[in-house]
Design a protein around this motif. Structure first.
Motif, PDB file in Angstrom:
ATOM      1  N   ASP A 156      10.244  -5.529   1.939  1.00  0.00           N
ATOM      2  CA  ASP A 156      10.993  -4.200   2.199  1.00  0.00           C
ATOM      3  C   ASP A 156       9.730  -3.745   2.885  1.00  0.00           C
ATOM      4  O   ASP A 156       8.899  -3.586   2.546  1.00  0.00           O
ATOM      5  CB  ASP A 156      11.617  -3.108   1.160  1.00  0.00           C
ATOM      6  N   ALA A 157       9.507  -3.165   4.131  1.00  0.00           N
ATOM      7  CA  ALA A 157       8.620  -2.627   4.966  1.00  0.00           C
ATOM      8  C   ALA A 157       8.415  -1.292   5.462  1.00  0.00           C
ATOM      9  O   ALA A 157       7.516  -0.585   5.330  1.00  0.00           O
ATOM     10  CB  ALA A 157       8.904  -2.699   6.718  1.00  0.00           C
ATOM     11  N   LEU A 158       9.702  -0.464   4.389  1.00  0.00           N
ATOM     12  CA  LEU A 158       9.672   0.921   4.496  1.00  0.00           C
ATOM     13  C   LEU A 158       8.796   1.315   3.112  1.00  0.00           C
ATOM     14  O   LEU A 158       8.964   2.755   2.355  1.00  0.00           O
ATOM     15  CB  LEU A 158      11.354   1.508   4.766  1.00  0.00           C
ATOM     16  N   GLU A 159       9.248   0.387   1.796  1.00  0.00           N
ATOM     17  CA  GLU A 159       9.469   0.989   0.720  1.00  0.00           C
ATOM     18  C   GLU A 159       7.742   0.470   0.114  1.00  0.00           C
ATOM     19  O   GLU A 159       7.953   0.611  -1.066  1.00  0.00           O
ATOM     20  CB  GLU A 159      10.068  -0.368  -0.178  1.00  0.00           C
ATOM     21  N   ASN A 160       6.973  -0.570   0.742  1.00  0.00           N
ATOM     22  CA  ASN A 160       5.546  -0.590   0.956  1.00  0.00           C
ATOM     23  C   ASN A 160       4.396  -0.752   1.599  1.00  0.00           C
ATOM     24  O   ASN A 160       4.894  -0.884   2.275  1.00  0.00           O
ATOM     25  CB  ASN A 160       6.290  -2.231   0.158  1.00  0.00           C
TER      26      ASN A 160
END
Length: 204
Positions: A156-160
């Protein structure tokens, strides 16, 4: 989906297979190169229907990119896919989605064994404020005479915060030994509500 007869995808798999496999197994030199995915300018349609189509695209040094779209969902495979692909293969997300335009290829020596591509996932019911998701999809690149290529993991590019580094770690640790159509890809790291739900189809 009909069986592919496209040079560079299927039919030229028997060349120099041992050297490809040996270099991937033995080399410790890992690096990245980047190529653009331009559907309009660098892809050739080989199948079209009312819901979408299938395209063969230029990739990296003879390793093609196979792009498919149908019902506002997209799918991407890389390299010299085997005959199984012609039986119907599609890896995507349940929600409407579209892929980015920059592919990161992970190499050993000069041979790509994994590819990383950012996907944009449309909002589904239950997502926070209807946010659109972004997921880095890590795929195994199919090698000549082997043909095994598929998604091996998601980040997940938005959560990490370190999503790109995490995706490279997934590629480097899993892609070469991943058994497509046997092993199941998973999310790595934090996973938010907007990441979507993967979907996979292989054959009838």
């Amino acid at each position: 989906m009909r069986k592919l007869l496209i040079p560079g995808l299927i039919g030229f798999q028997i060349i120099a297979a041992p050297s490809f496999a040996q270099e991937i197994a033995m080399s410790t030199e890992v690096s990245s190169v980047y190529t653009d995915l331009n559907i309009d300018e660098a892809c050739v349609a080989y199948q079209m229907d009312m819901l979408g189509g299938s395209f063969a695209c230029s990739g990296y040094k003879g390793y093609s990119v196979i792009f498919q779209e149908g019902d506002a969902r997209e799918s991407v495979f890389y390299g010299f896919v085997g005959d199984w692909f012609g039986e119907g293969a599609f890896e995507s997300f349940q929600a409407f989605n579209n892929v980015g335009d920059k592919i990161e290829w992970r190499l050993v020596g000069d041979i790509p064994y994994a590819a990383i591509l950012r996907w944009h996932i449309s909002a589904e019911d239950g997502t926070a404020d209807g946010d659109q998701g972004q997921v880095l999809v890590v795929s195994k690149v199919a090698q000549p005479a082997v043909g095994d290529g598929c998604v091996v993991g998601y980040v997940d590019a938005l959560e990490n915060e370190n999503a790109n580094e995490m995706a490279r770690e997934v590629a480097d640790s899993l892609a070469r030994d991943f058994r497509c159509r046997i092993d199941e890809p998973e999310f790595h790291g934090n996973e938010g509500l907007a990441a979507g739900f993967p979907m996979r189809t292989f054959g009838p």
